[in-house]
Design a protein around this motif. Sequence first.
Motif, PDB file in Angstrom:
ATOM      1  N   SER A  84       0.819  -1.213   0.000  1.00 11.04           N
ATOM      2  CA  SER A  84       0.000   0.000   0.000  1.00 11.04           C
ATOM      3  C   SER A  84       0.856   1.268   0.000  1.00 11.04           C
ATOM      4  N   MET A  85       2.140   1.145   0.304  1.00 11.25           N
ATOM      5  CA  MET A  85       3.025   2.306   0.343  1.00 11.25           C
ATOM      6  C   MET A  85       3.881   2.443  -0.914  1.00 11.25           C
ATOM      7  N   LEU A  86       3.779   1.470  -1.810  1.00  7.60           N
ATOM      8  CA  LEU A  86       4.536   1.533  -3.053  1.00  7.60           C
ATOM      9  C   LEU A  86       3.795   2.399  -4.063  1.00  7.60           C
ATOM     10  N   ALA A  87       4.501   2.827  -5.100  1.00  4.19           N
ATOM     11  CA  ALA A  87       3.866   3.542  -6.198  1.00  4.19           C
ATOM     12  C   ALA A  87       2.832   2.620  -6.860  1.00  4.19           C
ATOM     13  N   ALA A  88       1.931   3.189  -7.641  1.00  6.88           N
ATOM     14  CA  ALA A  88       0.785   2.455  -8.181  1.00  6.88           C
ATOM     15  C   ALA A  88       1.169   1.198  -8.965  1.00  6.88           C
ATOM     16  N   GLU A  89       2.091   1.297  -9.883  1.00  8.18           N
ATOM     17  CA  GLU A  89       2.430   0.124 -10.701  1.00  8.18           C
ATOM     18  C   GLU A  89       3.045  -1.002  -9.878  1.00  8.18           C
ATOM     19  N   PRO A  90       4.072  -0.717  -9.066  1.00  7.58           N
ATOM     20  CA  PRO A  90       4.618  -1.797  -8.237  1.00  7.58           C
ATOM     21  C   PRO A  90       3.590  -2.347  -7.252  1.00  7.58           C
ATOM     22  N   SER A  92       0.399  -2.532  -7.659  1.00  7.31           N
ATOM     23  CA  SER A  92      -0.534  -3.366  -8.425  1.00  7.31           C
ATOM     24  C   SER A  92       0.057  -4.746  -8.683  1.00  7.31           C
ATOM     25  N   ARG A  93       1.331  -4.786  -9.022  1.00  6.34           N
ATOM     26  CA  ARG A  93       1.974  -6.083  -9.293  1.00  6.34           C
ATOM     27  C   ARG A  93       2.038  -6.940  -8.029  1.00  6.34           C
ATOM     28  N   VAL A  94       2.449  -6.350  -6.931  1.00  6.60           N
ATOM     29  CA  VAL A  94       2.565  -7.111  -5.678  1.00  6.60           C
ATOM     30  C   VAL A  94       1.183  -7.568  -5.213  1.00  6.60           C
ATOM     31  N   LEU A  95       0.224  -6.657  -5.209  1.00  3.65           N
ATOM     32  CA  LEU A  95      -1.116  -7.013  -4.738  1.00  3.65           C
ATOM     33  C   LEU A  95      -1.783  -8.028  -5.655  1.00  3.65           C
ATOM     34  N   GLY A  96      -1.464  -7.980  -6.939  1.00  2.00           N
ATOM     35  CA  GLY A  96      -2.044  -8.943  -7.880  1.00  2.00           C
ATOM     36  C   GLY A  96      -1.746 -10.379  -7.495  1.00  2.00           C
ATOM     37  N   THR A  97      -0.560 -10.633  -6.960  1.00  2.00           N
ATOM     38  CA  THR A  97      -0.231 -11.990  -6.530  1.00  2.00           C
ATOM     39  C   THR A  97      -0.859 -12.301  -5.170  1.00  2.00           C
ATOM     40  N   LEU A  98      -0.887 -11.314  -4.301  1.00  6.23           N
ATOM     41  CA  LEU A  98      -1.375 -11.557  -2.937  1.00  6.23           C
ATOM     42  C   LEU A  98      -2.895 -11.670  -2.855  1.00  6.23           C
ATOM     43  N   LYS A 112      -7.520  -4.859   1.606  1.00  6.08           N
ATOM     44  CA  LYS A 112      -7.540  -3.589   2.334  1.00  6.08           C
ATOM     45  C   LYS A 112      -6.505  -2.611   1.774  1.00  6.08           C
ATOM     46  N   SER A 113      -5.458  -3.131   1.130  1.00  2.00           N
ATOM     47  CA  SER A 113      -4.407  -2.278   0.573  1.00  2.00           C
ATOM     48  C   SER A 113      -4.747  -1.756  -0.820  1.00  2.00           C
ATOM     49  N   VAL A 114      -5.810  -2.278  -1.412  1.00  2.00           N
ATOM     50  CA  VAL A 114      -6.223  -1.814  -2.740  1.00  2.00           C
ATOM     51  C   VAL A 114      -6.786  -0.396  -2.617  1.00  2.00           C
ATOM     52  N   SER A 115      -6.341   0.481  -3.523  1.00  2.00           N
ATOM     53  CA  SER A 115      -6.812   1.862  -3.487  1.00  2.00           C
ATOM     54  C   SER A 115      -6.981   2.393  -4.902  1.00  2.00           C
ATOM     55  N   ALA A 116      -7.617   3.536  -5.001  1.00  2.00           N
ATOM     56  CA  ALA A 116      -7.801   4.191  -6.294  1.00  2.00           C
ATOM     57  C   ALA A 116      -6.441   4.456  -6.922  1.00  2.00           C
ATOM     58  N   GLY A 117      -6.395   4.408  -8.231  1.00  2.00           N
ATOM     59  CA  GLY A 117      -5.167   4.699  -8.940  1.00  2.00           C
ATOM     60  C   GLY A 117      -4.335   3.483  -9.267  1.00  2.00           C
ATOM     61  N   LEU A 118      -4.714   2.335  -8.740  1.00  2.00           N
ATOM     62  CA  LEU A 118      -3.972   1.118  -9.059  1.00  2.00           C
ATOM     63  C   LEU A 118      -4.394   0.611 -10.434  1.00  2.00           C
ATOM     64  N   SER A 119      -3.666  -0.339 -10.940  1.00  2.00           N
ATOM     65  CA  SER A 119      -3.878  -0.877 -12.275  1.00  2.00           C
ATOM     66  C   SER A 119      -5.304  -1.382 -12.477  1.00  2.00           C
ATOM     67  N   PRO A 120      -5.923  -1.046 -13.619  1.00  2.00           N
ATOM     68  CA  PRO A 120      -7.245  -1.596 -13.917  1.00  2.00           C
ATOM     69  C   PRO A 120      -7.230  -3.125 -13.994  1.00  2.00           C
ATOM     70  N   ASP A 121      -6.074  -3.710 -14.332  1.00  2.00           N
ATOM     71  CA  ASP A 121      -5.965  -5.170 -14.378  1.00  2.00           C
ATOM     72  C   ASP A 121      -6.199  -5.799 -13.007  1.00  2.00           C
ATOM     73  N   LEU A 122      -5.950  -5.034 -11.971  1.00  2.00           N
ATOM     74  CA  LEU A 122      -6.162  -5.532 -10.616  1.00  2.00           C
ATOM     75  C   LEU A 122      -7.642  -5.787 -10.361  1.00  2.00           C
ATOM     76  N   MET A 146     -13.344  -3.042  -4.822  1.00  2.00           N
ATOM     77  CA  MET A 146     -13.791  -2.662  -6.176  1.00  2.00           C
ATOM     78  C   MET A 146     -14.332  -1.235  -6.174  1.00  2.00           C
ATOM     79  N   GLU A 147     -15.027  -0.868  -5.129  1.00  2.00           N
ATOM     80  CA  GLU A 147     -15.554   0.491  -5.039  1.00  2.00           C
ATOM     81  C   GLU A 147     -14.415   1.516  -4.964  1.00  2.00           C
ATOM     82  N   ARG A 148     -13.330   1.171  -4.266  1.00  2.00           N
ATOM     83  CA  ARG A 148     -12.189   2.089  -4.185  1.00  2.00           C
ATOM     84  C   ARG A 148     -11.449   2.195  -5.511  1.00  2.00           C
ATOM     85  N   LEU A 149     -11.473   1.118  -6.305  1.00  2.00           N
ATOM     86  CA  LEU A 149     -10.785   1.131  -7.595  1.00  2.00           C
ATOM     87  C   LEU A 149     -11.523   1.960  -8.639  1.00  2.00           C
TER      88      LEU A 149
END
Length: 150
Positions: A84-90, A92-98, A112-122, A146-149
């Motif tokens: 949740s403290m990384l930039a959006a692209e990194p 998104s990649r980390v959260l995508g696996t988790l 809970k770490s998903v937030s607006a601005g992350l990759s749409p692929d997420l 999903m609502e936060r995305l």
Amino acid sequence: MNLTMEDVLRALDPDEVDYAAASQLGPDALPFLMTLVQGQDPGLAAKAAYLAAVVEGELSERVVTAAAASGDVRVRVAAAHAASMLAAEPASRVLGTLLLDSDAGVQKLALKSVSAGLSPDLMVKVQEVSVNGSSQGLRDYAVQAMERLQ
């Protein structure tokens, strides 16, 4: 001053690490943090993963990604929080696996770490959890994510 592993260990030693102060070690700490994440002490590895995200260096994503791949659930939980403290692209990649982790606690913290601005692929993975999550609680967290995305 040359940073040493002892300096990093001293910063991570307290039960409740002062991450703001520890972040002053800077990006030079990241190789040491990677060593700790890949080490045999899950408590220390979890603290190292979190500090890697706080430090914000070129290797931060690699350290958090290594934590996300850990065999220890405590380290993966720390990676989910750290993402949740990384930039959006990194992030998104980390959260995508988790998000699809075998442990519900890891999934919950990743959601809970998903937030607006992350990759749409997420969104695809979050939607998968919203439908196929192992519990109603996880499915509810996924709907909130999903609502936060959006």
